[in-house]
Design a protein around this motif. Structure first.
Motif, PDB file in Angstrom:
ATOM      1  N   LEU A   1       0.826  -1.211   0.000  1.00 20.39           N
ATOM      2  CA  LEU A   1       0.000   0.000   0.000  1.00 20.39           C
ATOM      3  C   LEU A   1       0.861   1.263   0.000  1.00 20.39           C
ATOM      4  CD1 LEU A   1      -2.777  -1.067   2.545  1.00 20.39           C
ATOM      5  CD2 LEU A   1      -3.049  -0.742   0.078  1.00 20.39           C
ATOM      6  N   ILE A   2       1.896   1.259   0.835  1.00 20.03           N
ATOM      7  CA  ILE A   2       2.770   2.438   0.922  1.00 20.03           C
ATOM      8  C   ILE A   2       3.485   2.683  -0.401  1.00 20.03           C
ATOM      9  CG2 ILE A   2       4.844   3.363   2.027  1.00 20.03           C
ATOM     10  CD1 ILE A   2       3.914   1.897   4.608  1.00 20.03           C
ATOM     11  N   ALA A   3       4.095   1.626  -0.952  1.00 26.16           N
ATOM     12  CA  ALA A   3       4.829   1.782  -2.209  1.00 26.16           C
ATOM     13  C   ALA A   3       3.910   2.248  -3.329  1.00 26.16           C
ATOM     14  CB  ALA A   3       5.499   0.456  -2.585  1.00 26.16           C
ATOM     15  N   TRP A   4       2.720   1.721  -3.373  1.00 28.61           N
ATOM     16  CA  TRP A   4       1.729   2.070  -4.400  1.00 28.61           C
ATOM     17  C   TRP A   4       1.354   3.548  -4.339  1.00 28.61           C
ATOM     18  CZ3 TRP A   4      -4.051   1.453  -3.220  1.00 28.61           C
ATOM     19  CH2 TRP A   4      -4.833   1.744  -4.334  1.00 28.61           C
ATOM     20  N   LEU A   5       0.952   4.018  -3.179  1.00 33.18           N
ATOM     21  CA  LEU A   5       0.471   5.395  -3.038  1.00 33.18           C
ATOM     22  C   LEU A   5       1.605   6.412  -3.141  1.00 33.18           C
ATOM     23  CD1 LEU A   5      -2.130   4.843  -0.173  1.00 33.18           C
ATOM     24  CD2 LEU A   5      -2.559   5.052  -2.637  1.00 33.18           C
ATOM     25  N   VAL A   6       2.756   6.094  -2.567  1.00 34.03           N
ATOM     26  CA  VAL A   6       3.897   7.017  -2.640  1.00 34.03           C
ATOM     27  C   VAL A   6       4.364   7.173  -4.080  1.00 34.03           C
ATOM     28  CG1 VAL A   6       6.333   7.302  -2.018  1.00 34.03           C
ATOM     29  CG2 VAL A   6       4.668   6.661  -0.265  1.00 34.03           C
ATOM     30  N   THR A   7       4.440   6.075  -4.816  1.00 33.24           N
ATOM     31  CA  THR A   7       4.877   6.142  -6.218  1.00 33.24           C
ATOM     32  C   THR A   7       3.887   6.939  -7.064  1.00 33.24           C
ATOM     33  OG1 THR A   7       5.924   3.970  -5.974  1.00 33.24           O
ATOM     34  CG2 THR A   7       5.589   4.783  -8.208  1.00 33.24           C
TER      35      THR A   7
ATOM     36  N   GLY B   1       1.768  13.471  -8.954  1.00 28.71           N
ATOM     37  CA  GLY B   1       1.438  14.641  -8.159  1.00 28.71           C
ATOM     38  C   GLY B   1       0.102  14.613  -7.460  1.00 28.71           C
ATOM     39  N   THR B   2      -0.720  13.625  -7.728  1.00 26.65           N
ATOM     40  CA  THR B   2      -2.038  13.552  -7.109  1.00 26.65           C
ATOM     41  C   THR B   2      -2.496  12.104  -7.039  1.00 26.65           C
ATOM     42  OG1 THR B   2      -4.335  14.341  -7.242  1.00 26.65           O
ATOM     43  CG2 THR B   2      -3.234  13.833  -9.314  1.00 26.65           C
ATOM     44  N   LEU B   3      -3.380  11.811  -6.101  1.00 28.23           N
ATOM     45  CA  LEU B   3      -3.906  10.465  -5.938  1.00 28.23           C
ATOM     46  C   LEU B   3      -5.351  10.421  -6.414  1.00 28.23           C
ATOM     47  CD1 LEU B   3      -2.493   9.517  -2.391  1.00 28.23           C
ATOM     48  CD2 LEU B   3      -1.574   8.892  -4.630  1.00 28.23           C
TER      49      LEU B   3
ATOM     50  N   VAL C   1      -8.219   7.794  -9.003  1.00 29.91           N
ATOM     51  CA  VAL C   1      -8.412   6.454  -9.566  1.00 29.91           C
ATOM     52  C   VAL C   1      -7.516   6.276 -10.788  1.00 29.91           C
ATOM     53  CG1 VAL C   1     -10.055   4.933 -10.735  1.00 29.91           C
ATOM     54  CG2 VAL C   1     -10.756   6.192  -8.698  1.00 29.91           C
ATOM     55  N   SER C   2      -7.390   7.307 -11.584  1.00 37.06           N
ATOM     56  CA  SER C   2      -6.580   7.234 -12.796  1.00 37.06           C
ATOM     57  C   SER C   2      -5.100   7.066 -12.485  1.00 37.06           C
ATOM     58  CB  SER C   2      -6.787   8.493 -13.645  1.00 37.06           C
ATOM     59  OG  SER C   2      -5.954   8.468 -14.792  1.00 37.06           O
ATOM     60  N   THR C   3      -4.554   7.908 -11.589  1.00 34.55           N
ATOM     61  CA  THR C   3      -3.106   7.852 -11.312  1.00 34.55           C
ATOM     62  C   THR C   3      -2.725   6.598 -10.536  1.00 34.55           C
ATOM     63  OG1 THR C   3      -3.356   9.162  -9.286  1.00 34.55           O
ATOM     64  CG2 THR C   3      -2.915  10.359 -11.332  1.00 34.55           C
ATOM     65  N   THR C   4      -3.586   6.129  -9.640  1.00 34.39           N
ATOM     66  CA  THR C   4      -3.251   4.925  -8.878  1.00 34.39           C
ATOM     67  C   THR C   4      -3.388   3.655  -9.716  1.00 34.39           C
ATOM     68  OG1 THR C   4      -5.535   4.851  -8.041  1.00 34.39           O
ATOM     69  CG2 THR C   4      -3.875   5.910  -6.643  1.00 34.39           C
ATOM     70  N   GLY C   5      -3.983   3.760 -10.886  1.00 36.09           N
ATOM     71  CA  GLY C   5      -4.093   2.612 -11.773  1.00 36.09           C
ATOM     72  C   GLY C   5      -3.054   2.594 -12.872  1.00 36.09           C
ATOM     73  N   MET C   6      -2.093   3.515 -12.824  1.00 35.41           N
ATOM     74  CA  MET C   6      -1.043   3.549 -13.844  1.00 35.41           C
ATOM     75  C   MET C   6      -0.002   2.460 -13.598  1.00 35.41           C
ATOM     76  SD  MET C   6      -2.086   5.969 -15.804  1.00 35.41           S
ATOM     77  CE  MET C   6      -0.689   6.478 -16.817  1.00 35.41           C
ATOM     78  N   GLU C   7       0.865   2.228 -14.597  1.00 35.97           N
ATOM     79  CA  GLU C   7       1.781   1.095 -14.556  1.00 35.97           C
ATOM     80  C   GLU C   7       2.799   1.171 -13.420  1.00 35.97           C
ATOM     81  OE1 GLU C   7       1.007   2.753 -17.271  1.00 35.97           O
ATOM     82  OE2 GLU C   7       0.393   1.347 -18.862  1.00 35.97           O
TER      83      GLU C   7
ATOM     84  N   PRO D   1       3.004   2.945 -10.424  1.00 38.96           N
ATOM     85  CA  PRO D   1       2.537   2.751  -9.044  1.00 38.96           C
ATOM     86  C   PRO D   1       2.106   1.315  -8.749  1.00 38.96           C
ATOM     87  CG  PRO D   1       1.601   4.756  -9.975  1.00 38.96           C
ATOM     88  CD  PRO D   1       2.257   4.030 -11.097  1.00 38.96           C
ATOM     89  N   THR D   2       1.384   0.702  -9.688  1.00 37.74           N
ATOM     90  CA  THR D   2       0.935  -0.671  -9.433  1.00 37.74           C
ATOM     91  C   THR D   2       2.101  -1.656  -9.478  1.00 37.74           C
ATOM     92  OG1 THR D   2       0.315  -0.838 -11.787  1.00 37.74           O
ATOM     93  CG2 THR D   2      -1.430  -0.309 -10.208  1.00 37.74           C
ATOM     94  N   LEU D   3       3.099  -1.393 -10.333  1.00 36.96           N
ATOM     95  CA  LEU D   3       4.296  -2.231 -10.352  1.00 36.96           C
ATOM     96  C   LEU D   3       5.015  -2.153  -9.009  1.00 36.96           C
ATOM     97  CD1 LEU D   3       6.477  -3.944 -11.793  1.00 36.96           C
ATOM     98  CD2 LEU D   3       7.521  -1.786 -12.530  1.00 36.96           C
ATOM     99  N   ALA D   4       5.211  -0.931  -8.501  1.00 31.80           N
ATOM    100  CA  ALA D   4       5.898  -0.754  -7.217  1.00 31.80           C
ATOM    101  C   ALA D   4       5.136  -1.442  -6.091  1.00 31.80           C
ATOM    102  CB  ALA D   4       6.058   0.738  -6.911  1.00 31.80           C
ATOM    103  N   GLY D   5       3.821  -1.276  -6.073  1.00 33.24           N
ATOM    104  CA  GLY D   5       3.024  -1.883  -5.019  1.00 33.24           C
ATOM    105  C   GLY D   5       3.039  -3.400  -5.059  1.00 33.24           C
TER     106      GLY D   5
END
Length: 632
Positions: free
Chosen positions: A444-450, A456-458, A460-466, A468-472
């Motif tokens: 969760l931390i890696a996903w949201l921080v990335t 620059g913002t959290l 649905v669109s940005t948290t579903g990008m490649e 952040p989801t790879l890091a998480g």
């Protein structure tokens, strides 16, 4: 352009006809087959053992077919076509290779289940016996979360296609037939494409019009695809969670015969590879090739981002190729995928709720009649729960693509702790719990921080990008592995497998009970012979060592070939397919799908051929005997 702005190909009534009509047909068919099974075999569907574990007697061909059926979600067909539309030939390959690994690796767990916990009903029972109540509830949380996420993807993907367009073995047969149908139409008969050479030229032209970011030369005809590789890694992490934590896959290991469980999972993995690979190499690439054709539903515009993430590339391609006929074929195959996988999820969750909650904490002395009643009730409960969560995701704007990419970071932390529970005697209670919980937190931390750092913002669109989801995904699964190993090694407490081997030892399998009305039937005598062989294997776990060696060698070798030997050299060399190479690629696709059909369709029939002959005679003799015995 939104998906709603595209004219529907079929009337709404067709959607209801497929869902309701075919649903009632299969319900009636299964009721009939259940009656035949109860009447002429030793296994009764009215018992909890048969209902939840198939009396642990299923042969490898049918297990392989069931694996293909259960692992073929709506996402398998829709998301694989989406990544083909976005990344070209690399998308279907990485979807298939990234998710086949887990089935192959699960052959190791399947063997270990038969060696170390042969009478378990769920993998969570093993957790409870080995680690106690707290760990049990932690893994119940991860297990049910997995089932909810999988069920949500089934309904989200299925509903998107039904809106846009309008039993395991039988479902798999229909699935294979439709995939072969689309393959031959796309690459042999369609006036819009009709050959691999024509597809090759259309894909080259598409790369000029709409080059792919991160691909070599923007080409759709290369495995040098940065984002496809990222997707493949996410698929590896996410797929590990959905296989190792989903009771549906353990259910098949439990239901299989001890001596053939490993073979079943290896065959199932190889057969399943062809589903997303063949389907997306056909309809996903066809969507790319036909985007600029007037027959394409979004023409003259390309598909919008919302349509792509909703998984509509496959249905749009089917409509472009075959009009209403293609739409109906895709609607049917999607219905088969949703219902077959949903049935596996319903039985899996029913088993968890029945044995791990009801029998463990509410009614430890539950009778078989009570267990079967609760199992049936829990199917209804989880069916409603799946529908509720799918509605929630849809209402807040979360689609199939987002859920697919995010799922792994939510459940990945528990992957290795769950696998070690049956394979590593050195894992401790503290190691299992901490690995799962800390892995979730790290993901969760890696996903949201990335997402915040890159975009620059959290949202649905940005948290579903490649990225952040790879890091998480990576953070969750690797942290879970590292933490569970370090904590377990810090205070080692070797576990005695005899504890789990003795689980449910007092339970008498229904198949072992005497039934004077059935003892003289050839089918029953054959079943009893198999039962004696299985019992001997369970009493001597050392007899399964050769199966374990086969599982280890085959799974690691095939994983190395699929995920390294083939794709990595082609990625590093920046190779772009020539026309001849693409032709060979398509020929291999055809061959693999035919081999998959042989494993999933022909093998189960061949294994049961003698049984069917005996069954028909049993029905004839049984009916005569029944009449002759009636003296009142």
């Amino acid at each position: 352009m939104s998906s709603a702005s595209v004219a529907t190909v079929l009337p709404v009534g067709v959607g209801y006809g497929v869902v309701v009509g075919i649903g009632f047909f299969f319900a009636a068919l299964m009721c009939g087959l259940s009656w035949i099974q109860n009447r002429y075999t030793k296994y009764s569907t009215k018992t909890s053992e048969e209902f939840n574990t198939a009396s642990r007697s299923v042969k490898p061909g049918l297990i392989a077919s069931g694996i293909v059926s259960a692992w073929t979600w709506a996402a398998t067909l829709l998301q694989s076509s989406t990544v083909a539309y976005e990344y070209g030939v690399a998308g279907p390959f990485w979807y298939a290779a990234g998710a086949t690994v887990q089935i192959l690796m699960f052959s190791i767990l399947a063997c270990k289940v038969k060696q170390n916990a042969p009478r378990c009903h769920t993998y969570l029972e093993i957790i409870y016996v080995r680690y106690g109540c707290v760990a049990h509830w932690v893994f119940i949380f991860f297990g049910l979360l997995t089932n909810i996420l999988v069920g949500s993807q089934l309904l989200l993907g299925g509903s998107a296609v039904v809106t846009a367009l309008t039993g395991d073995y039988s479902h798999t047969v229909i699935l294979m037939v439709v995939i072969l149908y689309f393959l031959f139409v796309s690459y042999a008969t369609s006036p819009l494409i009709g050959s691999p050479t024509a597809m090759y030229e259309l894909l080259k032209e598409a790369a000029v019009q709409r080059p792919v970011s991160g691909n070599e030369g923007g080409s759709y005809l290369t495995l040098k695809s940065n984002f496809a590789l990222i997707f493949g890694i996410i698929q590896l992490c996410s797929g590990s969670g959905t296989v190792f934590l989903d009771q549906a896959y353990w259910q098949r290991a439990i239901a299989s015969r001890p001596t053939t469980a490993v073979r079943a999972y290896i065959l199932g993995g190889l057969a399943w590879f062809a589903i997303p690979f063949g389907f997306a190499t056909t309809l996903g690439l066809a969507a790319v090739a036909l985007t600029d054709n007037p027959s394409f539903p979004t023409y003259p515009s390309p598909m919008s981002e919302s349509q792509i993430t909703a998984g509509l590339s496959a249905p749009f391609a089917a409509s472009a190729l075959l009009g209403k006929g293609g739409a109906v074929a895709l609607l049917i195959v999607l219905f088969m995928a949703v219902t077959s996988c949903a049935s596996a999820e319903l039985i899996a969750v029913s088993s968890v709720l029945t044995f791990d909650i009801y029998k463990t904490y509410i009614q430890p002395k539950a009778t078989p009649h009570q267990l079967i009643f609760v199992s049936h009730a829990m199917i209804c409960v989880f069916g409603l729960t799946m529908a509720l969560f799918a509605c929630i995701w849809n209402a807040i704007g979360i689609d199939l693509g987002w859920l697919f990419l995010v799922m792994g970071l939510l459940i990945g932390g528990a992957v290795f702790p769950a696998a070690f529970a049956i394979t590593w005697r050195g894992q401790t209670k503290a190691g299992a719990i901490s690995g799962a919980v800390v892995g979730l937190a790290a993901g969760l931390i890696a996903w949201l921080v990335t997402a915040k750092k890159y975009y620059g913002t959290l949202t649905v669109s940005t948290t579903g990008m490649e990225y952040p989801t790879l890091a998480g995904n990576l953070a969750a699964i690797m942290t879970g592995l590292i933490v569970t190993v370090l904590v377990s090694l810090s205070k080692p407490t070797p576990f005695d497998w005899e504890v789990t081997r003795s689980m449910n030892a007092s339970t008498v399998p229904v198949a072992a009970q005497e039934d004077s009305d059935h003892q003289d039937l050839p089918t029953v005598q054959d079943e009893e012979k198999q039962m004696r062989e299985d019992a001997a294997a369970l009493e001597e776990p050392s007899k399964l060592r050769s199966a374990f060696k086969l599982a280890v060698v085959a799974s690691f070798l095939l994983t190395f070939i699929m995920d390294f030997l083939i794709p990595i050299p082609m990625f590093l060399s920046h190779y772009v397919f020539s026309s001849g190479f693409f032709l060979g690629w398509i020929i291999i696709t055809f061959i693999w799908v035919f081999c998959s059909a042989a494993i999933s369709i022909v093998l189960p029939v061949a294994e049961a051929f003698g049984f069917f002959g005996e069954l028909l005679q049993d029905i004839r003799v049984g009916k005569k005997g029944k009449k002759g015995n009636r003296n009142v």
